[in-house]
Design a protein around this motif. Structure first.
Motif, mmCIF file in Angstrom:
data_model
loop_
_atom_site.group_PDB
_atom_site.id
_atom_site.type_symbol
_atom_site.label_atom_id
_atom_site.label_comp_id
_atom_site.label_asym_id
_atom_site.label_seq_id
_atom_site.Cartn_x
_atom_site.Cartn_y
_atom_site.Cartn_z
ATOM 1 N N GLY A 269 6.442 26.605 12.799
ATOM 2 C CA GLY A 269 5.147 26.171 13.305
ATOM 3 C C GLY A 269 4.139 27.298 13.164
ATOM 4 O O GLY A 269 4.490 28.445 12.865
ATOM 5 N N LEU B 70 7.245 24.310 19.213
ATOM 6 C CA LEU B 70 6.716 25.339 18.321
ATOM 7 C C LEU B 70 7.309 26.667 18.768
ATOM 8 O O LEU B 70 7.258 27.003 19.952
ATOM 9 C CB LEU B 70 5.188 25.373 18.411
ATOM 10 C CG LEU B 70 4.403 26.285 17.457
ATOM 11 C CD1 LEU B 70 2.969 25.753 17.288
ATOM 12 C CD2 LEU B 70 4.350 27.719 17.940
ATOM 13 N N LYS C 38 4.052 18.701 24.165
ATOM 14 C CA LYS C 38 4.546 19.667 23.194
ATOM 15 C C LYS C 38 4.790 20.965 23.935
ATOM 16 O O LYS C 38 4.110 21.261 24.923
ATOM 17 C CB LYS C 38 3.539 19.894 22.058
ATOM 18 C CG LYS C 38 4.068 20.786 20.934
ATOM 19 C CD LYS C 38 3.163 20.757 19.702
ATOM 20 C CE LYS C 38 3.788 21.513 18.543
ATOM 21 N NZ LYS C 38 2.986 21.390 17.295
ATOM 22 N N ALA D 202 -2.059 21.967 15.064
ATOM 23 C CA ALA D 202 -0.706 21.970 15.634
ATOM 24 C C ALA D 202 -0.659 21.291 16.990
ATOM 25 O O ALA D 202 0.409 20.845 17.422
ATOM 26 C CB ALA D 202 -0.196 23.406 15.759
#
Length: 494
Positions: free
Chosen positions: A442, A235, A210, A452
């Protein structure tokens, strides 16, 4: 940047003097950092959450012990006053402590209920770390902002490869160095890579699990496009054009004090700082006078007596000047300062009123020590104007009644709102932070910030053989029909 493609130079925003040379890490260096992070993360994720907590609290202690050197590094690279840099470290410690101490509670296996036809199943949710998180940080708060991702990602069981802004690389290197010193058995779990945009591009393409990004909407779109090629989760925290609403019965002295701080602290270089103020008409003039008086006492500079420092990003000076000049040319009135306030690398406080709502100073992120205070007929108009922005990050409401203020706040599209203060939410680690539209998407901080950086796994465990097994080809047709009749009868009820 130097002509040598292998290194780059950081310079003082206030004087332009050289601070240090740093390497430009390319795809190979980023790949090696990612490999080290993956190796370290396997053991880190296998630890009980309580052990990870202890390691992170040891790192927190190292940061607190080294607060002075860390703050000096931040101040040197950004130009902000030493006191502001120290406050940034303090806020970072608060968030790191919360993430470390709450990760076990927030991310523990959670049982969920089942239905009539699944009573034989035991159902639960499991939060699993994603693996290695890439973090691309900003220059305005080079410790506090990226740690909203770094600290929470580590607490959730991940490793992190951090790419700080090319304006503030030493802060990022110091952060990772303190982690390695505090938690030597997991060296490589947090690695800092340095360089310009090309290093960020390499990180986005490296195969991280991520990517958390803080920066402008334009840059976010480019980085997100790279992540989309491999469906890497993304994000984004992309700044704001935050509004403050001041009602007729508000405490004007308190509102003015908060507005000035929210607009001018860190030279206005705050994503959730105050840029627009909508004051009900009957108190507009009185509020403007109070704000102008307070702001007029403040001075930028590089010395110890300066209220705030220089513009950290040299190119931002031209944007601030363009916004102020454009607003005045369009009919706005400067209550304090004006185009002449811009003396690079410093910008003196600017207070405007009567700024057209379509002016760049009202629609685009100024990111400088400039505030616009416009009059509105009432709260409804203030809410409408506040929500008209394509940004939706933070906001504030000043109102005599906290309950009424909260009701107004609930009508705002912002991701975080403070009533009778500005940026009150930033110091509460349990509150999530983030926005929508051009402010990104996000959340960091709080329980949502921990989750998250996890993958949610749904799990069922069959406890006993069901009386009516519907997931088999061996189920008699009559049994299936009986189940359908039961379901129909059940769901026809209210």
């Amino acid at each position: 940047m130097t002509d040598d493609a292998a290194t780059f130079t950081t310079r003082s925003p206030a004087t332009g003097e050289r601070i240090a040379e740093h390497p430009v890490d390319g795809p190979d260096e980023v790949a090696r950092a990612l490999s080290r992070a993956r190796d370290a993360q396997a053991g880190w994720a296998a630890l009980p959450a309580s052990r990870r907590r202890d390691h992170l609290l040891r790192w927190k202690k190292a940061l607190a012990t080294g607060l002075g050197p860390v703050a000096r590094t931040i101040a040197e690279e950004t130009g902000k006053p030493a006191g502001d840099a120290a406050l940034e470290v303090v806020l970072t410690l608060e968030h790191l402590a919360w993430a470390a101490r709450n990760a076990e509670r927030v991310l523990r296996r959670r049982k969920v209920g089942t239905g009539v036809f699944t009573v034989h199943q035991r159902a639960s949710l499991v939060y699993r770390p994603l693996g290695v998180i890439g973090v691309i940080g900003p220059w305005n708060y080079p410790l506090y902002t990226p740690m909203g991702s770094i600290g929470y990602a580590l607490a959730a069981g991940n490793a992190v490869v951090f790419k700080p802004s090319e304006l503030t690389p030493a802060t990022g290197l110091l952060l990772a160095g303190l982690f390695d010193a505090a938690v030597p058995e997991y060296a490589g779990l947090l690695t800092t890579v340095t360089g310009p945009a090309s290093t960020g591009d390499a990180l986005a393409r490296s195969g991280v699990d991520k990517l958390a990004f803080t920066g402008s909407p334009g840059t976010a779109r480019k980085v997100m496009a790279v992540c989309a090629e491999t469906l890497t989760p993304f994000l984004a925290e992309c700044g704001g054009k935050d509004a403050v609403i001041v009602t007729a019965d508000a405490d004007l002295d308190a509102a003015a004090d908060a507005i000035v701080w929210g607009a001018l602290s860190n030279a206005g270089q705050t994503c959730a700082g105050v840029e627009r103020v909508y004051a009900v008409r009957e108190i507009h003039a009185a509020l403007c006078a109070r704000v102008a008086e307070r702001a007029g006492k403040l001075r930028p500079g590089a010395g110890p007596d300066a209220t705030y420092g220089p513009m950290t990003l040299p190119g931002q000076v031209a944007i601030v000047e363009d916004h102020v000049t454009g607003a005045v040319s369009a009919g706005a009135r400067a209550l304090l300062g004006g185009p002449e306030s811009v003396r690079a690398p410093f910008v003196a406080p600017v207070v405007l009123t009567g700024v057209p709502e379509d002016a760049a100073a009202m629609t685009e992120e100024t990111f400088g020590p400039v505030m616009a205070i416009n009059a509105v007929a009432g709260v409804d108009e203030a809410v409408e104007r506040a929500n008209a922005s394509r940004y939706a990050l933070g906001a504030a409401v000043f109102c005599r009644s906290g309950r009424t203020g909260a009701a107004i706040a609930a009508r705002l599209r912002a991701g975080a709102v403070s009533v009778n203060s500005v940026l009150g939410f930033a110091a509460v680690p349990a509150l999530p932070f983030g926005g929508s539209q051009d402010s990104g998407f996000g959340r960091i901080h709080g329980e949502e910030g921990l989750r998250a950086f996890t993958s949610v796994q749904s799990m069922t465990v069959q406890r006993f053989t069901p009386p009516i097994a519907l997931t088999s080809f061996e189920v008699p047709a009559a049994t299936r029909e009986r189940a359908i009749r039961m379901a129909r009868a059940l769901h026809r009820r209210r």
